[in-house]
Scaffold this motif. Structure first.
Motif, PDB file in Angstrom:
ATOM      1  N   CYS A   1      -7.707 -43.736  18.896  1.00  0.00           N
ATOM      2  CA  CYS A   1      -8.457 -42.547  19.326  1.00  0.00           C
ATOM      3  C   CYS A   1      -8.553 -41.582  18.142  1.00  0.00           C
ATOM      4  N   PRO A   2      -9.729 -41.002  17.903  1.00  0.00           N
ATOM      5  CA  PRO A   2      -9.898 -40.109  16.751  1.00  0.00           C
ATOM      6  C   PRO A   2      -9.038 -38.845  16.791  1.00  0.00           C
ATOM      7  N   LEU A   3      -8.558 -38.443  17.972  1.00  0.00           N
ATOM      8  CA  LEU A   3      -7.723 -37.249  18.117  1.00  0.00           C
ATOM      9  C   LEU A   3      -6.469 -37.586  18.916  1.00  0.00           C
ATOM     10  N   PRO A   4      -5.406 -36.809  18.750  1.00  0.00           N
ATOM     11  CA  PRO A   4      -4.216 -37.032  19.578  1.00  0.00           C
ATOM     12  C   PRO A   4      -4.532 -36.770  21.053  1.00  0.00           C
ATOM     13  N   ILE A   5      -4.048 -37.629  21.918  1.00  0.00           N
ATOM     14  CA  ILE A   5      -4.276 -37.504  23.356  1.00  0.00           C
ATOM     15  C   ILE A   5      -3.141 -36.652  23.937  1.00  0.00           C
ATOM     16  N   ASN A   6      -3.504 -35.578  24.643  1.00  0.00           N
ATOM     17  CA  ASN A   6      -2.503 -34.662  25.201  1.00  0.00           C
ATOM     18  C   ASN A   6      -1.834 -35.202  26.451  1.00  0.00           C
ATOM     19  N   ALA A   7      -2.567 -35.983  27.252  1.00  0.00           N
ATOM     20  CA  ALA A   7      -1.996 -36.530  28.481  1.00  0.00           C
ATOM     21  C   ALA A   7      -2.694 -37.831  28.849  1.00  0.00           C
ATOM     22  N   ILE A   8      -1.917 -38.750  29.412  1.00  0.00           N
ATOM     23  CA  ILE A   8      -2.428 -40.014  29.952  1.00  0.00           C
ATOM     24  C   ILE A   8      -2.147 -39.956  31.450  1.00  0.00           C
ATOM     25  N   THR A   9      -3.205 -40.006  32.260  1.00  0.00           N
ATOM     26  CA  THR A   9      -3.055 -39.793  33.694  1.00  0.00           C
ATOM     27  C   THR A   9      -3.624 -40.935  34.528  1.00  0.00           C
ATOM     28  N   SER A  10      -3.233 -40.927  35.785  1.00  0.00           N
ATOM     29  CA  SER A  10      -3.854 -41.775  36.802  1.00  0.00           C
ATOM     30  C   SER A  10      -3.977 -40.929  38.061  1.00  0.00           C
ATOM     31  N   ALA A  11      -5.212 -40.568  38.399  1.00  0.00           N
ATOM     32  CA  ALA A  11      -5.438 -39.826  39.641  1.00  0.00           C
ATOM     33  C   ALA A  11      -5.076 -40.708  40.831  1.00  0.00           C
ATOM     34  N   LYS A  12      -5.349 -41.988  40.717  1.00  0.00           N
ATOM     35  CA  LYS A  12      -5.061 -42.925  41.813  1.00  0.00           C
ATOM     36  C   LYS A  12      -3.567 -42.971  42.124  1.00  0.00           C
ATOM     37  N   ASP A  13      -2.741 -43.133  41.084  1.00  0.00           N
ATOM     38  CA  ASP A  13      -1.291 -43.256  41.263  1.00  0.00           C
ATOM     39  C   ASP A  13      -0.555 -41.909  41.207  1.00  0.00           C
ATOM     40  N   ASN A  14      -1.307 -40.824  41.032  1.00  0.00           N
ATOM     41  CA  ASN A  14      -0.727 -39.491  40.880  1.00  0.00           C
ATOM     42  C   ASN A  14       0.279 -39.459  39.728  1.00  0.00           C
ATOM     43  N   ASP A  15      -0.094 -40.059  38.625  1.00  0.00           N
ATOM     44  CA  ASP A  15       0.762 -40.156  37.446  1.00  0.00           C
ATOM     45  C   ASP A  15       0.333 -39.116  36.415  1.00  0.00           C
ATOM     46  N   SER A  16       1.193 -38.149  36.144  1.00  0.00           N
ATOM     47  CA  SER A  16       1.019 -37.112  35.117  1.00  0.00           C
ATOM     48  C   SER A  16      -0.133 -36.141  35.389  1.00  0.00           C
ATOM     49  N   VAL A  17      -0.652 -36.112  36.597  1.00  0.00           N
ATOM     50  CA  VAL A  17      -1.753 -35.204  36.939  1.00  0.00           C
ATOM     51  C   VAL A  17      -1.259 -33.760  36.935  1.00  0.00           C
ATOM     52  N   GLU A  18      -0.186 -33.509  37.645  1.00  0.00           N
ATOM     53  CA  GLU A  18       0.387 -32.154  37.701  1.00  0.00           C
ATOM     54  C   GLU A  18       0.734 -31.667  36.296  1.00  0.00           C
ATOM     55  N   GLU A  19       1.301 -32.526  35.482  1.00  0.00           N
ATOM     56  CA  GLU A  19       1.690 -32.147  34.121  1.00  0.00           C
ATOM     57  C   GLU A  19       0.478 -31.765  33.281  1.00  0.00           C
ATOM     58  N   ALA A  20      -0.625 -32.506  33.423  1.00  0.00           N
ATOM     59  CA  ALA A  20      -1.844 -32.192  32.663  1.00  0.00           C
ATOM     60  C   ALA A  20      -2.389 -30.821  33.053  1.00  0.00           C
ATOM     61  N   PHE A  21      -2.403 -30.542  34.365  1.00  0.00           N
ATOM     62  CA  PHE A  21      -2.891 -29.238  34.808  1.00  0.00           C
ATOM     63  C   PHE A  21      -1.937 -28.117  34.408  1.00  0.00           C
ATOM     64  N   ARG A  22      -0.659 -28.362  34.447  1.00  0.00           N
ATOM     65  CA  ARG A  22       0.290 -27.335  34.007  1.00  0.00           C
ATOM     66  C   ARG A  22       0.088 -27.035  32.514  1.00  0.00           C
ATOM     67  N   GLU A  23      -0.200 -28.063  31.740  1.00  0.00           N
ATOM     68  CA  GLU A  23      -0.451 -27.863  30.309  1.00  0.00           C
ATOM     69  C   GLU A  23      -1.710 -27.025  30.084  1.00  0.00           C
ATOM     70  N   ILE A  24      -2.738 -27.266  30.892  1.00  0.00           N
ATOM     71  CA  ILE A  24      -3.958 -26.466  30.728  1.00  0.00           C
ATOM     72  C   ILE A  24      -3.702 -25.016  31.114  1.00  0.00           C
ATOM     73  N   VAL A  25      -2.827 -24.798  32.079  1.00  0.00           N
ATOM     74  CA  VAL A  25      -2.457 -23.427  32.462  1.00  0.00           C
ATOM     75  C   VAL A  25      -1.729 -22.748  31.304  1.00  0.00           C
ATOM     76  N   VAL A  26      -0.805 -23.459  30.691  1.00  0.00           N
ATOM     77  CA  VAL A  26      -0.083 -22.908  29.537  1.00  0.00           C
ATOM     78  C   VAL A  26      -1.083 -22.545  28.433  1.00  0.00           C
ATOM     79  N   GLN A  27      -2.051 -23.431  28.187  1.00  0.00           N
ATOM     80  CA  GLN A  27      -3.075 -23.149  27.179  1.00  0.00           C
ATOM     81  C   GLN A  27      -3.877 -21.903  27.535  1.00  0.00           C
ATOM     82  N   SER A  28      -4.151 -21.733  28.834  1.00  0.00           N
ATOM     83  CA  SER A  28      -4.959 -20.576  29.259  1.00  0.00           C
ATOM     84  C   SER A  28      -4.227 -19.253  29.065  1.00  0.00           C
ATOM     85  N   LEU A  29      -2.920 -19.293  28.946  1.00  0.00           N
ATOM     86  CA  LEU A  29      -2.117 -18.080  28.767  1.00  0.00           C
ATOM     87  C   LEU A  29      -2.037 -17.647  27.301  1.00  0.00           C
ATOM     88  N   LYS A  30      -2.437 -18.526  26.401  1.00  0.00           N
ATOM     89  CA  LYS A  30      -2.339 -18.208  24.953  1.00  0.00           C
ATOM     90  C   LYS A  30      -3.464 -17.294  24.514  1.00  0.00           C
TER      91      LYS A  30
END
Length: 161
Positions: free
Chosen positions: A132-161
């Protein structure tokens, strides 16, 4: 309560709506219904002892030659670019796509999220990370509910900066 507008963008069929549905409603559906325009969902969560209302804009999927209207980014605090781990065409030019989004949005950081982890082996995911040309911040699976909450929490942290 703090309200933050975040956008999910990316090609059609990468799972943006599925990620939002999993995060907001804890639901998943195999049915594919294309988003037309923008759909806004909300979720209230606590981050760093602060109650936050997240306004999540699900932007209709694009193809490589389509541009996202600049107006969608007005007032946005953060954005997540979602791609399909199983479709190389959704991430092969991700560096140019994210730079284009940064240019029109004024955002410094756009999270890069690879979705549909459930369709690939760990070995294949590592190959994608390496190519991948850029570092991937999160690898998720909406189907398996894998790392979804973590990805959204990270975007919230980004929104606070």
């Amino acid at each position: 309560m703090i309200a933050k507008k975040v956008l999910l963008v990316g090609n059609f069929g990468v799972g943006k709506t599925s990620l939002i549905r999993r995060f907001v409603l804890n639901e998943f559906s195999e049915d594919y219904i294309s988003t037309i325009g923008v759909r806004v969902s909300t979720k209230i969560l606590n981050v760093e002892e602060e109650e936050m209302k997240l306004l999540i804009w699900d932007v209709a999927g694009t193809s490589d030659d389509e541009k996202i209207p600049k107006a969608y980014f007005l007032g946005a605090s953060a954005a997540m670019y979602v791609f399909d781990l199983n479709r190389e065409e959704t991430y092969i030019n991700v560096d140019a796509k994210i730079q284009e989004l940064k240019d029109i949005s004024g955002l410094d950081t756009i999270l890069l999220v690879g979705n549909k982890k459930d369709l690939l082996s760990e070995e294949r995911i590592e190959e994608i990370r390496a190519t991948c040309p850029l570092p991937i911040n999160a690898i998720t699976s909406a189907k398996d509910n894998d790392s979804v909450e973590e990805a959204f929490r990270e975007i919230v942290v980004q929104s606070l900066k």
